[in-house]
Scaffold this active site. Structure first.
Site, PDB file in Angstrom:
ATOM      1  N   LYS A 288      87.569-103.024 -88.303  1.00 36.42           N
ATOM      2  CA  LYS A 288      87.093-102.639 -89.837  1.00 36.42           C
ATOM      3  C   LYS A 288      88.061-101.743 -90.458  1.00 36.42           C
ATOM      4  O   LYS A 288      88.333-100.682 -89.705  1.00 36.42           O
ATOM      5  CB  LYS A 288      85.624-102.155 -89.567  1.00 36.42           C
ATOM      6  CG  LYS A 288      84.837-101.714 -90.722  1.00 36.42           C
ATOM      7  CD  LYS A 288      83.475-101.239 -90.566  1.00 36.42           C
ATOM      8  CE  LYS A 288      82.472-102.278 -90.232  1.00 36.42           C
ATOM      9  NZ  LYS A 288      81.023-102.207 -90.442  1.00 36.42           N
ATOM     10  N   GLU A 373      65.112-105.568 -86.519  1.00 37.87           N
ATOM     11  CA  GLU A 373      64.079-104.721 -86.783  1.00 37.87           C
ATOM     12  C   GLU A 373      62.764-105.315 -86.398  1.00 37.87           C
ATOM     13  O   GLU A 373      61.769-104.588 -86.126  1.00 37.87           O
ATOM     14  CB  GLU A 373      63.868-104.902 -88.636  1.00 37.87           C
ATOM     15  CG  GLU A 373      64.876-104.240 -89.002  1.00 37.87           C
ATOM     16  CD  GLU A 373      66.250-104.810 -89.302  1.00 37.87           C
ATOM     17  OE1 GLU A 373      66.341-106.219 -88.747  1.00 37.87           O
ATOM     18  OE2 GLU A 373      67.117-104.326 -89.883  1.00 37.87           O
ATOM     19  N   ARG A 401      61.135-108.684 -92.761  1.00 38.24           N
ATOM     20  CA  ARG A 401      61.112-109.133 -91.732  1.00 38.24           C
ATOM     21  C   ARG A 401      60.350-109.131 -90.558  1.00 38.24           C
ATOM     22  O   ARG A 401      60.196-109.788 -89.557  1.00 38.24           O
ATOM     23  CB  ARG A 401      62.692-109.619 -91.423  1.00 38.24           C
ATOM     24  CG  ARG A 401      63.512-108.648 -91.002  1.00 38.24           C
ATOM     25  CD  ARG A 401      64.774-109.078 -90.297  1.00 38.24           C
ATOM     26  NE  ARG A 401      65.358-109.960 -91.324  1.00 38.24           N
ATOM     27  CZ  ARG A 401      66.613-110.418 -90.975  1.00 38.24           C
ATOM     28  NH1 ARG A 401      67.295-109.966 -89.879  1.00 38.24           N
ATOM     29  NH2 ARG A 401      67.331-111.185 -91.696  1.00 38.24           N
TER      30      ARG A 401
END
Ligand SMILES: Cc1ncc(C[n+]2csc(CCOP(=O)(O)OP(=O)(O)O)c2C)c(N)n1
Ligand SMILES: CC(=O)[C@@H](O)[C@H](O)COP(=O)(O)O
Ligand SMILES: [Mg+2]
Length: 644
Positions: A288, A373, A401
């Site tokens: 990254k 989550e 979600r």
């Protein structure tokens, strides 16, 4: 004119020389840094996918071969290679390019939502559709990060994909490109990550890369023969190549690990994968922030999503004011000191949600579950059952979600779990799927669950403490993105409701939810100048609706509610229902975010556009009061004009 300016269509890439492709990659990196330094955005993730995106668009024929990006935050390079390089300077600006793929922008953009771990499901569906339509010559390409791979939905998809026919007319060509940079924001967590990361830390990792590179480079084999060749050559490194075993045990062919920054090697791997004709996983090892030293040096999150910064140093431009997240961070550490049963859970967002200080102070009481989550919610319920008070800290939109887990796992068991929702309400430049505009609607039906919406930092501290004291029901504390406003002190408290302004006449009761208090007080001042008396109140806890609002409502000619949440099924609807049930015959009008997906723009621009400002509210309420007055003069039923 640089090479990038010549890329009017991805097919142009196929005619470029190696030297031109090198130059293209460098130009793209320069454009990423110079633009994102001004606009803010996902710099680190996009710097890490320059080569693999170029390779994908050289090998596959987008949009006939869909290229789907998981989460989509790393699709800037894809946008530049699909004819949008000249629009890139208005990234994330109102009317400019979205920070995520956008179907309205390009036929090359298939998926535009930015909630993680979904790409493989879209890809599975597309591959099945092509097979059913007799178009199995089309290959679906899904680029998914190692972080997104920690989301359960990705494994539901892999389970299906691996089960698909590998050959014959019903085959489903699907190439999963794992962009493995070892991080979400912070290092990716979990058993899967350990297996994937194991590659990087083992001294034989270079040997593995070399083996694969030589095999790919030397063979004209494709598909099954290549696969056998790769497999055989690498078997000596079998225990190192744990990911290969993991995916293959599921029935998914695996090519890799390869250097995701070596464009030629990525291309060879993709060509081989394409030749296989069924589902294949290509494991790319990337960094990254690759190619930009300040990002590579950034130990926090390798410039995952910075605001504007100085391109020479990578340091933030300007000094941000105190944010809501900063207030929560301090509040959480204080709570951790006071109560040893308080623990924190993050879904791969330790930094952005302000939990880093808590994690440093209480490393054994802070849990990163990955981008998961749903699991976070039910795991927290287990913690509460076993005697802790867990605090699950999410961005409001990502709570969506986990609705079933909140309803059927947490609330059904009356578990004392506190959900802290940062980025609630309009977030703005991150586009439609990042606005936290649904939580106070989808949570209304959850029995027993309580919702607090603090109006400022002091109330955040107070109401978070009140939430921690609830051990027999889930509690929610929600606040927006950005700077925390000046404190708004109450004149008095009626029941649980804070009265913020009073007027000589009690014409309008304005119920301002959470961060809308400022707009409510501003509207009251504007209306006062027009001779309209407004009592502004902050309900503090919006679920359940405080009964004190009924008596307050009865004393006014009109009730108005305003919330930084969708109008439909929000707090306004709940207040109206309570007033109806109590027989309080007072006209009511609710103001909130209209029921539509909001295009990206700054938060303040959107709030003004949808009328959630002092000026906008004053204008609307003034009209409603005038209508009441004319009804009264005409002797009509005052409610006929303003009842929604
Ligand atoms: C459901 C969901 N939870 C959290 C996020 C916030 N988020 C955006 S990007 C990201 C990290 C993604 O990591 P990875 O997939 O490895 O991609 P990388 O940034 O490393 O390229 C997270 C957690 C999200 N977009 N969706
Ligand atoms: C892609 C993603 O979901 C996150 O990176 C998000 O964009 C961060 O939002 P903030 O910039 O508001 O922290
Ligand atoms: Mg990653």
């Amino acid at each position: 004119m640089g090479v990038l300016d010549r890329i009017t269509d991805p097919r142009v890439l196929r005619g470029l020389s190696d030297a031109e492709l090198e130059s293209l990659a460098a130009e793209i990196r320069d454009r990423l840094v110079s633009t994102v330094a001004r606009t803010g955005g996902h710099l680190g993730p996009n710097l890490g996918v320059v080569e693999l995106t170029i390779a994908a668009h050289r090998v596959f024929d987008s949009p006939r071969d869909p290229v789907v990006f998981d989460t989509g935050h790393q699709a800037y390079v894809h946008k530049m290679l699909t004819g949008r390089q000249n629009d890139f300077d208005r990234l994330k600006q109102a009317g400019g390019l979205s920070g995520y793929p956008s179907r309205a922008e390009s036929e090359h953009d298939w998926v535009e939502n930015s909630h993680a771990s979904t790409a493989l499901s879209y890809a599975d569906g597309m591959a099945k559709a092509f097979a059913v339509r007799g178009e199995s010559e089309r290959t679906v390409v899904a680029v998914i990060g190692d972080g997104a791979l920690t989301g359960g939905m990705a494994w539901e998809a892999i389970n299906n994909i691996a089960d698909g026919p590998q050959t014959g007319p019903g085959r489903r060509p699907l190439v999963i490109v794992v962009n493995d940079n070892g991080r979400s924001y912070s290092p990716t967590v979990g058993g899967l990550a350990k297996r994937l990361t194991g590659l990087r830390t083992d001294p034989r990792y270079e040997q593995a890369l070399e083996v694969v590179k030589r095999t790919l480079g030397r063979t004209a084999l494709v598909g099954q023969p290549l696969y056998e060749a790769l497999h055989g050559v690498k078997k000596g490194l079998k225990d190192l190549l744990a990911p290969q075993g993991m995916f293959e045990d599921l029935g998914l062919k695996y090519i890799g690990p390869i250097d995701g920054h070596d464009r030629a090697v990525v291309e060879q791997a993709l060509i081989q994968a394409k030749g296989f004709g069924g589902p294949v996983l290509v494991h790319c090892l990337t960094q990254k922030g690759y190619g930009y030293e300040p990002a590579l040096r950034d130990e926090v999150d390798q410039m995952h999503g910075p605001g504007p910064f100085d391109p020479a140093t990578g340091r933030p431009a300007g000094s941000p004011s105190r944010q809501w997240t900063d207030v929560f961070s301090d509040t959480m550490v204080a709570a951790g000191r006071e109560r040893s049963d308080v623990v924190a859970i993050t879904a791969a967002m330790l930094g952005p949600t302000g939990l880093e200080a808590f994690a440093r102070a209480f490393p054994d009481r802070c849990f990163d579950v990955g981008i998961a989550e749903q699991h976070a919610t039910t795991s927290a319920t287990g913690m509460a059952m076993a005697g802790l008070h867990p605090v699950v800290v999410l961005y409001a939109t990502f709570l969506n979600r986990a609705f079933d887990q909140i309803l059927m796992d947490c609330a059904l068991h009356r578990a004392g779990v506190t959900f802290v929702l940062d980025r609630s309400g309009v977030t703005g430049t991150d586009g439609p799927s990042h606005n936290g505009m649904w939580d106070m609607s989808i949570l209304q039906p959850v029995p027993g669950l309580r919702i607090a919406a603090p109006r400022d930092g002091t109330r955040l501290l107070e109401q978070f403490a009140e939430a921690l004291d609830v051990d027999d029901a889930p509690t929610v504390v929600r606040y927006p993105k950005g700077s925390v406003p000046q404190d708004v002190e109450a004149l008095e408290r009626v029941g649980g409701v804070d009265v913020l302004t009073r007027a000589e006449t009690e014409d309008v009761l304005l119920v301002a939810v959470g961060a809308m208090a400022g707009a409510g007080v501003d509207a009251a001042e504007r209306l006062d100048a027009q001779g309209v008396g407004v009592t502004v109140v902050d309900p503090r806890w919006v679920k359940p609706v405080d009964e004190a609002l009924v008596d307050l409502a009865r004393r006014h000619r009109l009730v108005v509610t305003v919330e930084d949440n969708g109008r439909v099924g929000g707090v306004g609807s709940a207040v109206a229902q309570v007033l109806r049930d109590a027989g309080a015959d007072v006209p009511i009008r609710d103001f909130g975010i209209p029921q539509r997906f909001l295009d990206h723009a700054k938060r303040d621009e959107i709030l003004a556009d949808v009328g959630l400002t002092g000026q906008g509210l004053a204008r609307e309420v003034s009209g409603l009061v005038a209508a009441l007055d004319s009804d009264t003069e005409a002797g009509d039923d005052a409610t006929s004009t303003v009842r929604p």
